[in-house]
Design a protein around this motif. Structure first.
Motif, short mmCIF file in Angstrom:
data_model
loop_
_atom_site.label_atom_id
_atom_site.label_comp_id
_atom_site.label_asym_id
_atom_site.label_seq_id
_atom_site.Cartn_x
_atom_site.Cartn_y
_atom_site.Cartn_z
N SER A 16 1.07 -0.15 -9.50
CA SER A 16 0.21 0.32 -8.43
C SER A 16 -1.04 0.95 -9.02
N ALA A 17 -2.18 0.59 -8.49
CA ALA A 17 -3.46 1.23 -8.81
C ALA A 17 -4.02 1.76 -7.51
N ASN A 18 -4.22 3.04 -7.41
CA ASN A 18 -4.72 3.67 -6.19
C ASN A 18 -3.81 3.40 -4.99
N GLY A 19 -2.50 3.29 -5.24
CA GLY A 19 -1.54 3.08 -4.16
C GLY A 19 -1.38 1.64 -3.72
N THR A 20 -2.12 0.73 -4.31
CA THR A 20 -2.12 -0.67 -3.89
C THR A 20 -1.45 -1.56 -4.94
N SER A 53 0.86 -1.19 0.00
CA SER A 53 0.00 0.00 0.00
C SER A 53 0.89 1.23 0.00
N ASN A 54 0.29 2.38 -0.27
CA ASN A 54 1.02 3.65 -0.30
C ASN A 54 2.13 3.68 -1.34
N GLU A 80 1.44 5.79 -7.73
CA GLU A 80 0.73 5.29 -8.92
C GLU A 80 1.72 5.01 -10.04
#
Length: 181
Positions: A119-123, A66-67, A70
């Motif tokens: 990464s999509a939306n930080g994930t 996470s974090n 993008e």
């Protein structure tokens, strides 16, 4: 054989998170030799985990991050188990067999070269397999004297530029094995 592997690998990867669970001390409680690595950003904040699951043919990496900024990022095993400052303490790519960098290099890849992650939306949720390393023993053990680290880079690896794929700055680091004292 290929059909069997194509069928069995997704099942193995689906089971990997459960197999790689660790207790509070970080030791594996379900699969001998499995290790979960916490990835940290430059600010010291957690960016999730990557589980390393040994197999007879190499290592499965199961990322739950996470974090992460993008976009597409280089993802490599580095030669030293340190994650200090700007993460240059982790050294270069893990390359005990003296190969060139990249999957597209004629004399490549490094043992530490891995496919890019996105990464999509930080994930980032990804599972991959590398036959080029082992947790212990063999020609490319991650637990050698200076340990090993996992790095996420700011940009994508082009799979051919020397010495490291032109993947940019190091944005996250996790110690797989620390150096021996």
């Amino acid at each position: 054989m290929k059909k069997t592997l194509a069928f069995a690998l997704p099942l193995l990867l689906a089971a990997a998170p459960a197999a790689a669970q660790t207790d509070a001390s970080g030791s594996s409680d379900m699969m001998e030799g499995a290790k979960t690595v916490e990835m940290k950003g430059a600010d010291g904040g957690s960016m999730g985990t990557v589980s390393f699951i040994p197999t007879p043919q190499g290592v499965i990496l199961d990322a739950n991050l996470s974090n992460v900024p993008e976009g597409t990022h280089g993802f490599h095993i580095h030669e030293t188990g340190l994650c200090e400052g700007d993460f240059s303490s982790a050294g270069g790519h893990y390359n005990p067999t003296d190969k060139d960098h990249g999957f597209l290099a004629e004399n490549g890849p490094h043992a530490g070269d891995l496919p890019n992650i996105s990464s999509a939306n930080g994930t980032v949720r990804a599972a991959d397999f590398t036959p080029l390393v082992t947790m212990t023993g063999g020609d490319a053990p991650l637990d050698d004297d200076d340990g090993s680290a996992l790095i996420i880079h700011s940009g994508a690896d082009d799979y051919m530029s020397q010495p490291s794929g032109d993947a940019g700055d190091r944005v996250a680091c996790g110690v797989i094995f620390p150096p021996e004292s």
